[in-house]
Design a protein around this motif. Structure first.
Motif, mmCIF file in Angstrom:
data_model
loop_
_atom_site.group_PDB
_atom_site.id
_atom_site.type_symbol
_atom_site.label_atom_id
_atom_site.label_comp_id
_atom_site.label_asym_id
_atom_site.label_seq_id
_atom_site.Cartn_x
_atom_site.Cartn_y
_atom_site.Cartn_z
ATOM 1 N N MET A 1 -0.237 -25.650 -10.466
ATOM 2 C CA MET A 1 -0.123 -26.462 -9.272
ATOM 3 C C MET A 1 -0.835 -25.752 -8.135
ATOM 4 S SD MET A 1 3.234 -27.849 -7.340
ATOM 5 C CE MET A 1 3.222 -27.738 -5.581
ATOM 6 N N CYS A 2 -1.618 -26.490 -7.400
ATOM 7 C CA CYS A 2 -2.333 -25.947 -6.252
ATOM 8 C C CYS A 2 -1.978 -26.745 -5.013
ATOM 9 C CB CYS A 2 -3.835 -26.071 -6.449
ATOM 10 S SG CYS A 2 -4.473 -25.096 -7.785
ATOM 11 N N ASN A 3 -1.794 -26.050 -3.917
ATOM 12 C CA ASN A 3 -1.642 -26.684 -2.612
ATOM 13 C C ASN A 3 -2.384 -25.830 -1.608
ATOM 14 O OD1 ASN A 3 0.766 -26.796 -0.024
ATOM 15 N ND2 ASN A 3 -0.552 -28.489 -0.532
ATOM 16 N N ASP A 4 -3.114 -26.485 -0.711
ATOM 17 C CA ASP A 4 -3.845 -25.814 0.348
ATOM 18 C C ASP A 4 -5.032 -25.068 -0.249
ATOM 19 O OD1 ASP A 4 -4.575 -24.791 2.827
ATOM 20 O OD2 ASP A 4 -2.991 -23.312 2.885
ATOM 21 N N TRP A 5 -5.024 -23.757 -0.248
ATOM 22 C CA TRP A 5 -6.164 -23.001 -0.760
ATOM 23 C C TRP A 5 -6.122 -22.987 -2.272
ATOM 24 C CZ3 TRP A 5 -7.744 -18.038 2.257
ATOM 25 C CH2 TRP A 5 -8.243 -18.429 3.509
ATOM 26 N N GLY A 6 -7.255 -23.241 -2.847
ATOM 27 C CA GLY A 6 -7.351 -23.249 -4.298
ATOM 28 C C GLY A 6 -7.218 -24.664 -4.813
ATOM 29 N N GLY A 7 -8.130 -25.061 -5.619
ATOM 30 C CA GLY A 7 -8.080 -26.381 -6.210
ATOM 31 C C GLY A 7 -8.275 -26.269 -7.702
ATOM 32 N N ALA A 8 -8.603 -27.369 -8.314
ATOM 33 C CA ALA A 8 -8.770 -27.390 -9.769
ATOM 34 C C ALA A 8 -9.822 -26.393 -10.220
ATOM 35 C CB ALA A 8 -9.147 -28.792 -10.218
ATOM 36 N N HIS A 9 -10.856 -26.173 -9.399
ATOM 37 C CA HIS A 9 -11.922 -25.257 -9.810
ATOM 38 C C HIS A 9 -11.421 -23.822 -9.944
ATOM 39 C CE1 HIS A 9 -12.087 -25.481 -5.399
ATOM 40 N NE2 HIS A 9 -12.440 -24.224 -5.440
ATOM 41 N N LEU A 10 -10.276 -23.504 -9.353
ATOM 42 C CA LEU A 10 -9.722 -22.167 -9.501
ATOM 43 C C LEU A 10 -8.715 -22.086 -10.640
ATOM 44 C CD1 LEU A 10 -9.176 -21.186 -5.763
ATOM 45 C CD2 LEU A 10 -11.095 -20.619 -7.252
ATOM 46 N N VAL A 11 -8.104 -23.196 -10.984
ATOM 47 C CA VAL A 11 -7.077 -23.201 -12.032
ATOM 48 C C VAL A 11 -7.675 -23.501 -13.397
ATOM 49 C CG1 VAL A 11 -4.978 -24.332 -12.837
ATOM 50 C CG2 VAL A 11 -5.265 -23.845 -10.415
ATOM 51 N N VAL B 1 -2.084 -30.723 -5.040
ATOM 52 C CA VAL B 1 -1.339 -31.200 -3.878
ATOM 53 C C VAL B 1 -2.151 -30.885 -2.632
ATOM 54 C CG1 VAL B 1 0.832 -31.049 -2.601
ATOM 55 C CG2 VAL B 1 0.842 -30.761 -5.086
ATOM 56 N N SER B 2 -2.825 -31.885 -2.110
ATOM 57 C CA SER B 2 -3.599 -31.739 -0.879
ATOM 58 C C SER B 2 -4.273 -30.362 -0.826
ATOM 59 C CB SER B 2 -2.697 -31.942 0.343
ATOM 60 O OG SER B 2 -3.212 -32.910 1.185
ATOM 61 N N CYS B 3 -5.270 -30.180 -1.667
ATOM 62 C CA CYS B 3 -5.902 -28.863 -1.781
ATOM 63 C C CYS B 3 -7.416 -28.983 -1.648
ATOM 64 C CB CYS B 3 -5.543 -28.220 -3.109
ATOM 65 S SG CYS B 3 -6.061 -29.179 -4.536
ATOM 66 N N GLU B 4 -8.054 -27.845 -1.620
ATOM 67 C CA GLU B 4 -9.503 -27.820 -1.523
ATOM 68 C C GLU B 4 -10.104 -28.541 -2.723
ATOM 69 O OE1 GLU B 4 -10.076 -23.574 0.677
ATOM 70 O OE2 GLU B 4 -9.676 -23.603 -1.460
ATOM 71 N N ALA B 5 -11.142 -29.281 -2.452
ATOM 72 C CA ALA B 5 -11.843 -29.982 -3.518
ATOM 73 C C ALA B 5 -13.301 -30.148 -3.106
ATOM 74 C CB ALA B 5 -11.205 -31.349 -3.761
ATOM 75 N N PHE B 6 -14.127 -30.223 -4.107
ATOM 76 C CA PHE B 6 -15.553 -30.438 -3.897
ATOM 77 C C PHE B 6 -16.109 -29.378 -2.950
ATOM 78 C CE2 PHE B 6 -13.434 -34.390 -5.052
ATOM 79 C CZ PHE B 6 -14.038 -34.596 -6.277
ATOM 80 N N ASP B 7 -16.718 -29.758 -1.859
ATOM 81 C CA ASP B 7 -17.358 -28.749 -1.004
ATOM 82 C C ASP B 7 -16.474 -28.296 0.156
ATOM 83 O OD1 ASP B 7 -17.442 -31.121 0.343
ATOM 84 O OD2 ASP B 7 -19.536 -30.971 0.933
ATOM 85 N N ASN B 8 -15.213 -28.652 0.170
ATOM 86 C CA ASN B 8 -14.297 -28.245 1.244
ATOM 87 C C ASN B 8 -13.677 -26.887 0.895
ATOM 88 O OD1 ASN B 8 -12.816 -28.398 3.614
ATOM 89 N ND2 ASN B 8 -11.146 -29.531 2.664
#
Length: 188
Positions: A1-11, A26-33
């Motif tokens: 589970m990711c929220n805020d910093w870290g998105g699917a690309h980190l998990v 959960v409302s996390c970084e995605a794409f170029d953000n």
């Protein structure tokens, strides 16, 4: 589970997601953000200046400063109690080893091109994905939630109200209820 910093690309590291069967974003970084909006860029800047993290940690003791839009106010709709926030900030303020470790962060932030490459490759993930987002989010664009839902083959997008990025702070009961439903219904 990711929220805020870290998105699917980190998990879900591309090619190494065989140990992950379910993913909750959960409302996390995605794409170029990445790093996260203005607060993330300011943290990177602070970490790149000698003594910057120490000064930042000291300044965040002041309630009025941490509730400005470029620090913390756009992360949580509810005010985080002083006790909780200072607890989060205490080790950064007092422990030079924590500051040393955080100073390394800007040196390892992947390039935008690398992040977008990971995003493309993570689309191969076949596990169940729950995406929990808020339409009012000021740091994690709601359009990213919709893109993530299309990006993953087996995804469910859930919109929550009355929150900003830190849904676990603003809507903990609702988030826990939805997580229980997802984990109870997911297979894998």
């Amino acid at each position: 589970m990711c929220n805020d910093w870290g998105g699917a690309h980190l998990v879900v590291e591309p090619g190494r997601s065989d140990r992950v069967s379910r993913l909750v974003l959960v409302s996390c970084e995605a794409f170029d953000n990445y790093p996260l909006g203005l607060p993330g860029r300011l943290l990177c800047l602070s970490a790149s200046v000698l003594g910057g993290l120490f000064v930042t940690a000291q300044m965040l003791r002041f309630r009025w400063l941490r509730h400005l839009p470029f620090t913390f106010s756009n992360l949580s709709k509810k005010r985080v109690s002083d006790e909780r926030f200072l607890g989060w900030n205490d080790s950064l303020r007092r422990d030079h080893r924590v500051r040393r470790d955080l100073r390394n962060y800007p040196r390892h932030v992947p390039s935008r091109r690398q992040v977008l490459d990971w995003v493309e490759r993570q689309g191969a993930f076949r596990g169940s994905v729950l995406i929990v987002w808020v339409r009012e989010d000021r740091l994690m664009p709601p359009v990213h939630a919709e893109r993530l839902a299309k990006h993953f083959e087996n995804s469910l997008l859930l919109w929550l109200d009355d929150s900003f990025t830190l849904i676990p702070i603003d809507q903990p009961e609702v988030l826990v209820r939805e997580l229980r439903k997802f984990l109870g219904n997911a297979t894998g």
